[in-house]
Motif scaffolding. Structure first.
Motif, PDB file in Angstrom:
ATOM      1  N   ASN A 153       0.609  -9.890  14.838  1.00 21.67           N
ATOM      2  CA  ASN A 153       1.974 -10.143  15.324  1.00 21.67           C
ATOM      3  C   ASN A 153       2.202  -9.495  16.675  1.00 21.67           C
ATOM      4  OD1 ASN A 153       2.954 -11.722  13.275  1.00 21.67           O
ATOM      5  ND2 ASN A 153       3.825 -10.025  12.116  1.00 21.67           N
ATOM      6  N   ASP A 183       4.460  -1.787  19.855  1.00 21.29           N
ATOM      7  CA  ASP A 183       3.889  -2.452  21.028  1.00 21.29           C
ATOM      8  C   ASP A 183       4.884  -2.361  22.181  1.00 21.29           C
ATOM      9  OD1 ASP A 183       5.701  -4.892  20.999  1.00 21.29           O
ATOM     10  OD2 ASP A 183       4.796  -5.079  19.009  1.00 21.29           O
ATOM     11  N   GLY A 187       9.976  -7.085  21.789  1.00 13.70           N
ATOM     12  CA  GLY A 187      10.736  -6.665  20.600  1.00 13.70           C
ATOM     13  C   GLY A 187      11.054  -7.857  19.707  1.00 13.70           C
ATOM     14  N   ILE A 192      16.479 -13.139  14.567  1.00 14.81           N
ATOM     15  CA  ILE A 192      15.781 -12.875  13.298  1.00 14.81           C
ATOM     16  C   ILE A 192      16.446 -11.728  12.549  1.00 14.81           C
ATOM     17  CG2 ILE A 192      13.657 -11.908  12.354  1.00 14.81           C
ATOM     18  CD1 ILE A 192      12.110 -13.747  13.753  1.00 14.81           C
ATOM     19  N   VAL A 201      10.350 -16.994   7.676  1.00 15.02           N
ATOM     20  CA  VAL A 201      11.132 -16.689   8.877  1.00 15.02           C
ATOM     21  C   VAL A 201      10.139 -16.487  10.013  1.00 15.02           C
ATOM     22  CG1 VAL A 201      12.602 -14.963   9.992  1.00 15.02           C
ATOM     23  CG2 VAL A 201      13.068 -15.672   7.648  1.00 15.02           C
ATOM     24  N   THR A 202      10.179 -17.378  10.995  1.00 14.64           N
ATOM     25  CA  THR A 202       9.225 -17.292  12.108  1.00 14.64           C
ATOM     26  C   THR A 202       9.855 -17.818  13.389  1.00 14.64           C
ATOM     27  OG1 THR A 202       7.032 -17.937  12.896  1.00 14.64           O
ATOM     28  CG2 THR A 202       8.175 -19.544  11.544  1.00 14.64           C
ATOM     29  N   THR A 203       9.406 -17.287  14.532  1.00 12.71           N
ATOM     30  CA  THR A 203       9.836 -17.849  15.812  1.00 12.71           C
ATOM     31  C   THR A 203       8.626 -18.464  16.523  1.00 12.71           C
ATOM     32  OG1 THR A 203       9.473 -15.701  16.857  1.00 12.71           O
ATOM     33  CG2 THR A 203      11.734 -16.213  16.197  1.00 12.71           C
ATOM     34  N   LYS A 204       7.477 -18.460  15.816  1.00  7.25           N
ATOM     35  CA  LYS A 204       6.275 -18.982  16.464  1.00  7.25           C
ATOM     36  C   LYS A 204       6.206 -20.502  16.367  1.00  7.25           C
ATOM     37  CE  LYS A 204       3.995 -14.697  15.473  1.00  7.25           C
ATOM     38  NZ  LYS A 204       3.003 -13.991  14.694  1.00  7.25           N
ATOM     39  N   GLY A 209       2.588 -19.933  13.409  1.00  7.61           N
ATOM     40  CA  GLY A 209       3.206 -19.040  12.435  1.00  7.61           C
ATOM     41  C   GLY A 209       3.869 -19.810  11.312  1.00  7.61           C
ATOM     42  N   VAL A 210       3.757 -19.262  10.109  1.00  6.50           N
ATOM     43  CA  VAL A 210       4.488 -19.873   8.987  1.00  6.50           C
ATOM     44  C   VAL A 210       5.529 -18.899   8.429  1.00  6.50           C
ATOM     45  CG1 VAL A 210       2.784 -21.560   8.236  1.00  6.50           C
ATOM     46  CG2 VAL A 210       2.635 -19.218   7.412  1.00  6.50           C
ATOM     47  N   GLY A 211       5.506 -17.681   8.942  1.00  2.42           N
ATOM     48  CA  GLY A 211       6.524 -16.722   8.505  1.00  2.42           C
ATOM     49  C   GLY A 211       6.256 -16.112   7.154  1.00  2.42           C
ATOM     50  N   LEU A 214       4.730 -11.078   7.162  1.00  2.19           N
ATOM     51  CA  LEU A 214       5.520  -9.873   6.900  1.00  2.19           C
ATOM     52  C   LEU A 214       6.108  -9.842   5.502  1.00  2.19           C
ATOM     53  CD1 LEU A 214       7.294  -9.207  10.317  1.00  2.19           C
ATOM     54  CD2 LEU A 214       5.510  -7.852   9.231  1.00  2.19           C
TER      55      LEU A 214
HETATM   56  P1  ADP Z   1       4.597 -15.339  11.481  1.00  2.00           P
HETATM   57  O1  ADP Z   1       3.624 -14.397  12.145  1.00  2.00           O
HETATM   58  O2  ADP Z   1       3.931 -16.466  10.771  1.00  2.00           O
HETATM   59  O3  ADP Z   1       5.710 -15.788  12.369  1.00  2.00           O
HETATM   60  P2  ADP Z   1       5.570 -12.970  10.165  1.00  2.00           P
HETATM   61  O4  ADP Z   1       6.312 -12.796   8.869  1.00  2.00           O
HETATM   62  O5  ADP Z   1       4.353 -12.158  10.328  1.00  2.00           O
HETATM   63  O6  ADP Z   1       5.291 -14.502  10.302  1.00  2.00           O
HETATM   64  O7  ADP Z   1       6.555 -12.633  11.380  1.00  2.00           O
HETATM   65  C1  ADP Z   1       7.868 -13.172  11.405  1.00  2.00           C
HETATM   66  C2  ADP Z   1       8.485 -13.100  12.795  1.00  2.00           C
HETATM   67  O8  ADP Z   1       8.771 -11.752  13.153  1.00  2.00           O
HETATM   68  C3  ADP Z   1       7.616 -13.608  13.948  1.00  2.00           C
HETATM   69  O9  ADP Z   1       7.646 -15.019  14.047  1.00  2.00           O
HETATM   70  C4  ADP Z   1       8.265 -12.918  15.141  1.00  2.00           C
HETATM   71  O10 ADP Z   1       9.408 -13.612  15.562  1.00  2.00           O
HETATM   72  C5  ADP Z   1       8.735 -11.591  14.550  1.00  2.00           C
HETATM   73  N1  ADP Z   1       7.808 -10.495  14.892  1.00  2.00           N
HETATM   74  C6  ADP Z   1       6.848  -9.960  14.096  1.00  2.00           C
HETATM   75  N2  ADP Z   1       6.173  -8.976  14.741  1.00  2.00           N
HETATM   76  C7  ADP Z   1       6.717  -8.868  15.976  1.00  2.00           C
HETATM   77  C8  ADP Z   1       6.457  -8.031  17.125  1.00  2.00           C
HETATM   78  N3  ADP Z   1       5.509  -7.096  17.125  1.00  2.00           N
HETATM   79  N4  ADP Z   1       7.234  -8.220  18.226  1.00  2.00           N
HETATM   80  C9  ADP Z   1       8.207  -9.166  18.247  1.00  2.00           C
HETATM   81  N5  ADP Z   1       8.492  -9.988  17.202  1.00  2.00           N
HETATM   82  C10 ADP Z   1       7.773  -9.839  16.081  1.00  2.00           C
END
Ligand code: ADP
Length: 253
Positions: A153, A183, A187, A192, A201-204, A209-211, A214
């Motif tokens: 991530n 990192d 941020g 989210i 929940v994802t912004t990718k 990403g499938v969310g 985490l």
């Molecule tokens: P995915 O990686 O499939 O999107 P995750 O559950 O791992 O699913 O992450 C969910 C969302 O959290 C990401 O799509 C992103 O928007 C946000 N996110 C996670 N880690 C970070 C990070 N280090 N910096 C910024 N946003 C993050």
């Protein structure tokens, strides 16, 4: 007549309940399938890159470099087998691998599995760990999976950042172990907010990403009796902290 009526209602209720159970199972199955794909995408992509390099080496007759690269492909195969194995144990819920282990070893292993990606994406990794072992109880493989998710991530978030950097710090506070991963990226996006640990929940972009990363990680940490938190840092970057109780032996020592 009343008895008949009641019997029929009861029968309908039971049928509806059975249907719900079935629907729940199907939803869980779908979630699991997506999770498996998510966890396997990274090693599959890496294996493809290595295989392409092998083909190039063959073409250029650089046979000496072939064996170590094939070893890496084989390691990735092991990694994938570990992932499906861990998903199986995740599905079983009650983990049979509740053993004491040193968190420093788990962190080192996760870092070493991602080393290639850090290098390819030109990311600087800063690691800070105490000199003595930090012992906790649980399934080491699953904790490594959590760390790999955090690294993946962070790398994804750092694409647009100059001088990308990931920090990992392990420390001990009373009877708790604390791992912080942060990192210097943008941020966690505001939209989210506190939904970050919920599934899907994802912004990718689609396909990336499938969310689930985490939400699976959250469950793994909870199963170990721990806490998983996220905050944004000033001036920038996301910080994830994983707090897990120390093993009894470590607490006594
Ligand atoms: P995915 O990686 O499939 O999107 P995750 O559950 O791992 O699913 O992450 C969910 C969302 O959290 C990401 O799509 C992103 O928007 C946000 N996110 C996670 N880690 C970070 C990070 N280090 N910096 C910024 N946003 C993050």
């Amino acid at each position: 007549q009343e008895v008949e009526e009641r019997k029929r209602t009861e029968h309908e209720l039971r049928a509806a309940q059975e249907e719900l159970v079935q629907a729940g199972k199907l939803a869980a199955l779908g979630e699991m399938a997506t999770a498996i794909a998510h966890e396997l995408n990274q090693p599959i992509a890496a294996a493809k890159t290595y295989i392409a390099s092998c083909q190039l080496m063959l073409k250029r007759n650089k046979l000496d470099d072939l064996a170590p690269t094939l070893d890496k492909v084989s390691d990735l195969g092991d990694r994938m087998a570990k992932v499906t194995g861990s998903l199986k144990s995740f599905a079983r819920r009650s983990s049979d691998k509740n053993l004491e282990f040193d968190l420093r070893q788990a962190i080192k292993e996760a870092v070493s599995l991602m080393k290639h990606q850090f290098h390819v994406e030109d990311c600087d990794l800063k690691l800070s760990m105490p000199g003595q072992p930090i012992l906790i109880m649980g399934d080491r493989m699953r904790l490594e999976q959590v760390l790999i998710n955090l690294f993946r991530n962070a790398l994804d978030a750092l694409h647009e950042t100059d001088g990308p950097q990931i920090n990992v710090k392990l420390s001990m506070d009373n009877d708790q172990a604390m791992i912080k991963v942060w990192d210097n990226g943008p941020g966690v996006p505001e939209e989210i907010g506190n939904k970050i640990f919920e599934p899907f929940v994802t912004t990718k972009k689609e396909g990336i990403g499938v969310g689930l990363g985490l939400s699976i990680s959250y469950k793994i940490v909870k199963d170990m009796g721990g806490h998983f938190r996220v905050t944004n840092r000033t001036p920038s970057g996301a910080e994830f902290s994983v707090q897990i109780p120390l093993s009894n032996k470590q607490q006594e020592g």
